[in-house]
Design a protein around this motif. Structure first.
Motif, PDB file in Angstrom:
ATOM      1  N   LYS A   1       2.917   2.870  -7.382  1.00  0.00           N
ATOM      2  CA  LYS A   1       3.241   1.647  -6.658  1.00  0.00           C
ATOM      3  C   LYS A   1       4.042   0.683  -7.516  1.00  0.00           C
TER       4      LYS A   1
ATOM      5  N   ARG B   1      -4.666   0.081  -3.109  1.00  0.00           N
ATOM      6  CA  ARG B   1      -4.071  -0.566  -1.942  1.00  0.00           C
ATOM      7  C   ARG B   1      -4.953  -1.660  -1.353  1.00  0.00           C
TER       8      ARG B   1
ATOM      9  N   GLU C   1      -3.416  -5.002  -1.649  1.00  0.00           N
ATOM     10  CA  GLU C   1      -2.022  -5.116  -1.238  1.00  0.00           C
ATOM     11  C   GLU C   1      -1.901  -6.148  -0.127  1.00  0.00           C
TER      12      GLU C   1
ATOM     13  N   ARG D   1      -4.811  -0.229   3.716  1.00  0.00           N
ATOM     14  CA  ARG D   1      -5.618  -0.645   2.572  1.00  0.00           C
ATOM     15  C   ARG D   1      -6.805   0.278   2.339  1.00  0.00           C
TER      16      ARG D   1
ATOM     17  N   GLY E   1       1.563   2.070   4.952  1.00  0.00           N
ATOM     18  CA  GLY E   1       0.404   2.043   4.050  1.00  0.00           C
ATOM     19  C   GLY E   1      -0.785   1.312   4.647  1.00  0.00           C
TER      20      GLY E   1
END
Lengths: 426, 303
Positions: free
Chosen positions: B298, B144, B147, B138, B136
């Motif tokens: 998520k 995200r 995150e 951002r 993943g």
């Protein structure tokens, strides 16, 4: 170096700048970031369309660029930014990582987090209001975290008729305040994030301002020289032993250079054992390097078969950190349960983890006024203070002002596992 | 790599150094890490970084793939080629098997992509993984952006966006309780363009469907989908052959392609540099359902 010397088309020849911003909804920070993203063409059509649609449905007269940067649903509902959000944009020569944080005092820990990795800090003030408690607090935090470059943007110049006089008042006030802080490099720029003045291009309405636009400044500031290239510090992170026929005797010490320039042939001292050897090879994947410097991740091999493991530090015989179990540090507390003397915590410093006892809280620092409160013997959530700790094993540390990697640590709750606080060694 | 006189690193070298540091930190501190490998471009970069982090030793953890049953064959063949070159152990957790075992329920409406979540959480529990590397980034999506690199998940594999650990300097806190695990995102600070520049620089094998090729496709909901036995045509849909490429790879019933002539990495980079739609918004049916779609997935334990 990949990209810089190669003439291959399609390869970048750019470096990286990390900067931190802090601010509230009102001072135009989100608008400024939205403007940087939009004008550097980092906004995609679907993102912009979503923001335009939201702006229309809320009855705004213009597209609210601030909507580009708000993330999680709870924040959208409350209309505030409550965490560190990372944004990315790039110009042809530089990639930028923005650590975007809220500015209120209850988010000090977020500001500290955002500033911890920043090369540059950006503080915004509203030209109508001048310096506020919040803008002073941001500058204090950036200074405590030793962010080497600070830019003060005097925003909303359009609302003070682009007044040179107003700008100079704020300029003078901030410069005088900054003398109390540690700010190696300060730049002050009059801007209007909403209208775009001096953000990407120079403003036509402020011909009295002769400095660079904000983006021009961000693109040209030199950051490699901020890193310590003198004092060799290589915290060993992982020992690479292939145990294969081809690499039967290979034993490499992997880690990220925290300071200095390492070269094959260098005499080295390994702490805490105190054994000495010479660097035989520096490997980066299948390449042998002539030198390694911060923040490269490499694998160092030594001439002698000395015992080195994770948590050890490779440095130079005449230039080594002093191993110490008594740590004196500025600590930012990040937990709802206060920090108190006699408390036991876990401490993580470079690649070394130990246990620590809080010996004393010497004072609490008021991040708005820099006043030291000597009466308090505890730190609550978002408070910063000077703390003394005793660790179970020696830490191989430097003062934070000398090295942000070997001078920093985090404190961890041994029961819950949460991060309790962040420390900068004095 | 040659060194520049003023000790500047290119952004790719700096990102690579940061990611390698994360891989090593996890390998040193976690008992049972695993690398999530989808065969997509991000996970190819992950494999490359892991290879570099431990070289000349082998990657000291296995690779996990969630097989939706609807994966592109070109992607699976790329996966196999990487796994065999690096000599890592591949674990495949199959959605079909999870349905058969009753771990996840196929109600005919839920997408395979969404059913990956249950399959993944089951695999984590079965193997006792304590750290899962994911690709993943951002920059992919608003949810995200906040995150962490180390993202803590509770007993149920859930993510609590309000209760994330602060992450300072490069000091990662890997403490977990039994039954919990950590999701690790070494590519957090990379953008889509960085990924492509890096793939171009490293000259490594990527699934052929990223590059322009002739394919039999049909239009659905404004997306171009691949003709496949898993993609039965609906009334009014017609198949035609076009020159296309994929910007992301996933469940082939949901992953659309775009018309493109970009058949090399430099051509792809040129195309992306002027593209005006984000990669997910343009070609991923699973992200389109609501503005908060990614955040919901998520929270449930999706990456």
């Amino acid at each position: 170096m990949t990209g810089i010397d190669s003439g291959t088309p399609g390869r970048p020849s750019m470096d990286l700048l990390r900067f931190a911003t802090a601010g509230s909804v009102d001072d135009g920070k989100s608008t400024l970031i939205g403007r940087l993203l939009l004008d550097s063409k980092s906004i995609f059509a679907d993102q912009l369309a979503a923001v335009e649609a939201t702006s229309v449905s809320r009855g705004y007269d213009y597209t609210d660029l601030a909507l580009l940067t708000d993330g999680l649903r709870s924040e959208r509902e409350q209309g505030i930014t409550i965490d560190v959000a990372y944004r990315y944009f790039a110009t042809p020569n530089r990639k930028f990582i923005i650590a975007d944080t809220p500015g209120h005092v209850q988010y000090t820990r977020n500001m500290v987090t955002g500033a911890s990795t920043a090369d540059l800090g950006l503080v915004l003030v509203d030209a109508r209001q001048g310096l506020t408690e919040q803008s002073r607090r941001h500058a204090v935090i950036l200074s405590l975290l030793r962010v080497p470059h600070l830019v003060l943007c005097v925003n909303k110049m359009d609302l003070v008729e682009y007044s040179q006089e107003r700008f100079h008042e704020i300029h003078k006030e901030f410069t005088s305040f900054a003398t109390k802080l540690s700010i190696p490099d300060l730049t002050i720029i009059p801007i209007s994030a909403l209208k775009g003045d001096n953000v990407v291009t120079r403003s036509k309405d402020m011909d009295w301002y002769e400095g660079p636009s904000l983006l021009h400044h961000l693109e040209n500031i030199h950051v490699a020289s901020d890193r310590d290239l003198v004092d060799t510090r290589f915290p060993v992170q992982y020992v690479v032993r292939p145990k294969s026929d081809e690499y039967h005797d290979y034993r490499g010490y992997a880690g990220r250079v925290a300071g200095g320039i390492l070269k094959p042939g260098d005499d080295v001292l390994v702490l805490p054992s105190g054994m000495t050897s010479k660097i035989s090879e520096i490997d980066l994947f299948d390449k042998a390097l002539q030198e390694a410097f911060p923040p490269m991740s490499v694998t160092v091999r030594l001439e002698d078969d000395v015992d080195v493991s994770r948590g050890d530090m490779i440095c130079r015989p005449q230039n080594a950190p002093t191993p110490s179990q008594d740590i004196d540090a500025m600590v930012c507390w990040m937990s709802t349960t206060p920090l108190r003397p006699r408390q036991k915590v876990a401490i993580k410093h470079t690649t070394r983890t130990a246990r620590a006892l809080i010996k004393d809280v010497l004072y609490r620092l008021d991040v708005n006024s820099l006043h030291r409160d000597l009466e308090t013997k505890e730190l609550t959530l978002n408070e910063i203070g000077r703390v003394q700790l005793r660790t179970t094993i020696p830490l191989l540390c430097d003062p934070y002002e000398k090295n942000r990697t070997t001078g920093s640590f985090i404190l961890i709750d041994e029961a819950t596992g949460v991060t309790l606080g962040a420390g900068m060694i004095n | 790599m040659t060194v520049h006189a003023d000790y500047r690193l290119s952004q790719l070298d700096e990102l690579e150094g940061e990611s390698i540091h994360i891989f090593r930190e996890v390998a040193a501190e976690f008992e049972k890490p695993v690398l999530m490998f989808s065969g997509g471009k991000d996970s190819i970069v992950m494999m490359r970084l892991a290879e570099k982090a431990f070289f000349p030793a082998k990657i000291p953890f296995p690779v996990l793939q969630i097989d939706t049953g609807y994966d592109f064959p070109e992607v699976l063949s790329c996966r196999d080629s990487w796994v065999s070159r690096l000599g890592v152990r591949l674990i495949v957790a199959s959605v079909e098997e999870a349905i058969a075992k009753g771990v996840v329920v196929d109600d005919g409406k839920t997408s395979r992509n969404r059913m990956q979540t249950g399959t993944l959480l089951h695999a984590i529990e079965e193997h006792g993984f304590t750290a899962l590397f994911g690709g993943g980034r951002r920059d992919e999506e608003k949810a995200r952006a906040k995150e962490r690199v180390y993202s803590h998940r509770d007993d149920f594999g859930q993510w609590d966006p309000k209760n994330q650990r602060p992450e300072l300097w490069s000091l990662y806190n890997g403490r977990i309780h039994a039954g919990e695990h950590m999701r690790i995102f070494p590519l957090s600070n990379w953008t889509e363009l960085d990924i492509w520049h890096y793939l171009g620089q490293e000259q490594v094998e990527i699934p052929s469907i990223y590059c322009a090729h002739r394919r039999r496709v049909f239009e659905r909901d404004g997306m171009l989908l691949s003709e496949s036995e898993h993609n039965p045509l609906r009334p009014g849909e017609t198949v035609e052959e076009r020159t296309v490429r994929f910007r992301t790879v996933g469940d082939l019933t949901l992953t659309g392609c775009v018309e493109s002539d970009a058949d090399t990495i430099p051509a792809i980079i040129d195309e992306i540099s002027i593209a005006r739609l984000t990669e997910r918004g343009a070609t991923r049916g699973d992200d389109r359902f609501s503005e908060a779609a990614m955040e919901d997935r998520k929270r449930e334990g999706y990456f």
